[in-house]
Structures are given as structure tokens and as C-alpha cells.
Design a protein around this motif. Structure first.
Motif, PDB file in Angstrom:
ATOM      1  N   ALA A  56      32.226 -15.238 -25.228  1.00 33.80           N
ATOM      2  CA  ALA A  56      32.513 -16.302 -24.592  1.00 33.80           C
ATOM      3  C   ALA A  56      32.815 -16.509 -23.192  1.00 33.80           C
ATOM      4  O   ALA A  56      33.538 -17.606 -22.802  1.00 33.80           O
ATOM      5  N   THR A 101      32.542 -19.240 -32.316  1.00 36.88           N
ATOM      6  CA  THR A 101      31.442 -19.953 -31.631  1.00 36.88           C
ATOM      7  C   THR A 101      31.820 -20.259 -30.021  1.00 36.88           C
ATOM      8  O   THR A 101      31.170 -19.905 -29.130  1.00 36.88           O
ATOM      9  N   LEU A 102      33.085 -20.644 -30.059  1.00 37.95           N
ATOM     10  CA  LEU A 102      33.452 -21.216 -28.643  1.00 37.95           C
ATOM     11  C   LEU A 102      34.434 -20.174 -27.942  1.00 37.95           C
ATOM     12  O   LEU A 102      34.586 -20.135 -26.682  1.00 37.95           O
ATOM     13  N   LYS A 105      32.136 -15.871 -29.295  1.00 37.76           N
ATOM     14  CA  LYS A 105      30.600 -15.442 -29.313  1.00 37.76           C
ATOM     15  C   LYS A 105      30.002 -15.587 -28.011  1.00 37.76           C
ATOM     16  O   LYS A 105      30.470 -16.089 -27.190  1.00 37.76           O
ATOM     17  N   TYR A 107      27.794 -16.631 -24.719  1.00 37.27           N
ATOM     18  CA  TYR A 107      27.393 -17.698 -23.835  1.00 37.27           C
ATOM     19  C   TYR A 107      26.008 -17.644 -23.392  1.00 37.27           C
ATOM     20  O   TYR A 107      25.604 -16.424 -23.030  1.00 37.27           O
ATOM     21  N   SER A 120      27.961 -22.132 -24.314  1.00 36.56           N
ATOM     22  CA  SER A 120      28.112 -21.877 -25.763  1.00 36.56           C
ATOM     23  C   SER A 120      27.075 -22.489 -26.559  1.00 36.56           C
ATOM     24  O   SER A 120      26.283 -23.214 -26.052  1.00 36.56           O
ATOM     25  N   ASP A 123      29.338 -25.526 -31.908  1.00 32.49           N
ATOM     26  CA  ASP A 123      30.054 -25.097 -33.007  1.00 32.49           C
ATOM     27  C   ASP A 123      29.807 -25.938 -34.236  1.00 32.49           C
ATOM     28  O   ASP A 123      30.209 -27.296 -33.983  1.00 32.49           O
ATOM     29  N   GLN A 129      30.589 -28.179 -27.770  1.00 36.07           N
ATOM     30  CA  GLN A 129      29.919 -27.261 -27.106  1.00 36.07           C
ATOM     31  C   GLN A 129      30.479 -27.011 -25.827  1.00 36.07           C
ATOM     32  O   GLN A 129      31.022 -28.295 -25.051  1.00 36.07           O
TER      33      GLN A 129
END
Length: 311
Positions: A56, A101-102, A105, A107, A120, A123, A129
């Protein structure tokens, strides 16, 4: 705080989506940034910042002449106890744990002129984003501009929130604002009022059988941490209590019950974003080794005067 930093907070809404284009790891990076495997290193003056795009784009290390300021990565599989992260506020929208996701995960890595840009994926749950843009802005100073883009199909009220994990030692302080301290669902943090400052000294013996927290409005747009003769200051646009997300405060300090870290948090104004709109928010990181006389006698008023001289 300089007017240019304050201005960023008021340029919060823009209907133009952020477009840095497709990028890959072979893309030319700004001169201040070097890549070593999966990590990026930003060098400015006496400070070195490590960023991990695959986690991230969080800041995993911050050093002044080799002295580590943050709680760095110990276990790559443990993503909640180290580094600096960026969240949306209010936290009640996503509760716990953070949105993968933010928050954890990979980027996408890119660059734009003299800036390092990491973005990113979108999500699916929140529609957000995140984009993080890093750029040195002076001696021992790096600015991080955060962008939240609303890709959902409805208007959303959201604020930016930066969270930095620090070693369980030292002192945190900030100019006291217009609200009394509260602690939410946690034990109250043992803070002091010293002149115009809210002051917290870490004492492991005072951490009970749960986490401790203080939430409060600040003034002047800064919060600071000092330990072992080194100083970290976060500078941002100051906002009145009414501008902060419901149930939140501008500045928060959180201590982990197992003495793993202290969290220093600050957040910007809540903004109503229509679909496709975004907000931008900049935090300037100042890192210094204190002058010898101040390191030997870190008196609150003198430390606050020194901090203000940096802004």
C-alpha cells in the motif's frame, strides 16, 4: 504554516480524475528516489524515507543519519503494527480491520515531473481509490500529498487520515485546540496541559489492560514527537472542530496495550465528494536532530518554540 500548504486543503474538490497514466517498475524515477527490489528510498538532506509499493505504498522506515524514527517492518505478514498508513475518515464507515485494497495491497508505481506517485486499485466496498505523492520540499523535509477519489455511484462524505506508528517511548505534543480530550471506547490517555500544549509522556507502567487513546482538536496545524534527541513534526492545514468528520477529532494519540507502538494520527476536513470527484491533502514531515542544549533539556515551551521555527 505557509500559505501554500494551507491552500491545498481548500482545493479539496476537483471533478477531473487524477491521471498519471500507466506505469511500470522500469519507469524513470525522480532523482531523489532510488529503487532496490520492492522498496523505494527517498533521500533529502539528512533524512531517508523507505516506501513499500507492494504494501500500500506505506512508509516503512524514516531515518535521520541512520537513526530510525518509526516502528518499522518486523514481519511482512503482520500488516497492522508498523509504518505509516493512510485511511479514510470516519473510521466507522469501514470499522476494523482496515480495507485491504487501500491499506495493504500493492499500489501502482509511477512518477509525475519531480514527484513519486503511487496509486491503489479501486476498493469495491467503499468505492475509494487512494493516491500517495511523495516529494522533498526542503532540508530534512518531505511532503506527502494524499488523494481520495470517489468511484462509487453516490455522494460520500470523507476526510483524510494519516497514521504513524512510533516506538513506545518519548513524548508527543501539539497546540491545544477548542475541544476537551476524549478517549472513545478506550481508556483515557494520561495527558497534561502545559501552557498552550497538550503533552503526552509515554510511561509503560500507566498502560492498563487495554489500549489507551486521546482525541482532541488542535491548533496551528502541527503535532510533534520527540525521543532520544530526535524530533518528528507533522505539518498540515489546521481546521476547526466543525470541519472534522462526525465522531472524530483533528489529532489522536493511541497507545497499544502490548507496548508495541504509539500511534500519532492527524486528519483533514471532511468533504462531500460526488461520484468522480476527489480531495487532496498534504502533510509535510519535518525530521531533525535537536540542538545539543535542547536535547539535554527538552523543556516543553522551548521545544514548541523550536518546532514553530521549522514551519
Amino acid at each position: 504554516m505557509s500559505k501554500c500548504y494551507s491552500l491545498i486543503a481548500f482545493l479539496a474538490i476537483s471533478v477531473a480524475l487524477f491521471g498519471c497514466g500507466k506505469s511500470n517498475e522500469a519507469e524513470q524515477l525522480p532523482v531523489f528516489c532510488k529503487q532496490d527490489g520492492s522498496r523505494l528510498y527517498i533521500k533529502q538532506g539528512n533524512i531517508s524515507m523507505e516506501v513499500m509499493p507492494k504494501v500500500a505504498a506505506r512508509v516503512s522506515s524514516l531515518k535521520y543519519d541512520g537513526h530510525e524514527i518509526l516502528v518499522g517492518i518486523a514481519d511482512p505478514d503482520q500488516i497492522t503494527d508498523w509504518g505509516t498508513v493512510f485511511w479514510s475518515s470516519p473510521q466507522s464507515e469501514w470499522s476494523w480491520p482496515p480495507v485491504e485494497t487501500l491499506d495493504s495491497k500493492p499500489y501502482t508505481l509511477g512518477s509525475q515531473e519531480d514527484r513519486l506517485v503511487l496509486t491503489s486499485d479501486i476498493d469495491k466496498k467503499t468505492g475509494y481509490q487512494f493516491t500517495k505523492t511523495y516529494m522533498p520540499t526542503g532540508d530534512d523535509r518531505i511532503s506527502v500529498t494524499y488523494r481520495i477519489t470517489n468511484h462509487s455511484d453516490h455522494k460520500k462524505n470523507v476526510a483524510p487520515l494519516e497514521v504513524t506508528r512510533l516506538p513506545p517511548s518519548g513524548d508527543l505534543f501539539y497546540p491545544r485546540g477548542d475541544t476537551d480530550p476524549i478517549s472513545g471506547i478506550f481508556y483515557p490517555l494520561d495527558v497534561q496541559n502545559i501552557d498552550d500544549l497538550t503533552w503526552y509522556h509515554y510511561d509503560a507502567k500507566k498502560i492498563r489492560t487495554d489500549h489507551h487513546k486521546v482525541m482532541q482538536d488542535g491548533k496551528e496545524g502541527w503535532v510533534a514527537y520527540v525521543d532520544k534527541g530526535y524530533l518528528l513534526v507533522k505539518e498540515f492545514a489546521d481546521n476547526p472542530p466543525a470541519a472534522i468528520a462526525p465522531g472524530e477529532r483533528e489529532i489522536e494519540i493511541f497507545t497499544h496495550v502490548e507496548h508495541i507502538f504509539i500511534e500519532m494520527k492527524q486528519q483533514g476536513a471532511s468533504v462531500a465528494l460526488a461520484p468522480g470527484e476527489h480531495l487532496d491533502w498534504t502533510v509535510v514531515w519535518h525530521v531533525k536532530k535537536l540542538p545539543e542544549d535542547l536535547a539535554k533539556n527538552p523543556e516543553p515551551a522551548a521545544l514548541a518554540t523550536y518546532v514553530r521555527s521549522l514551519l
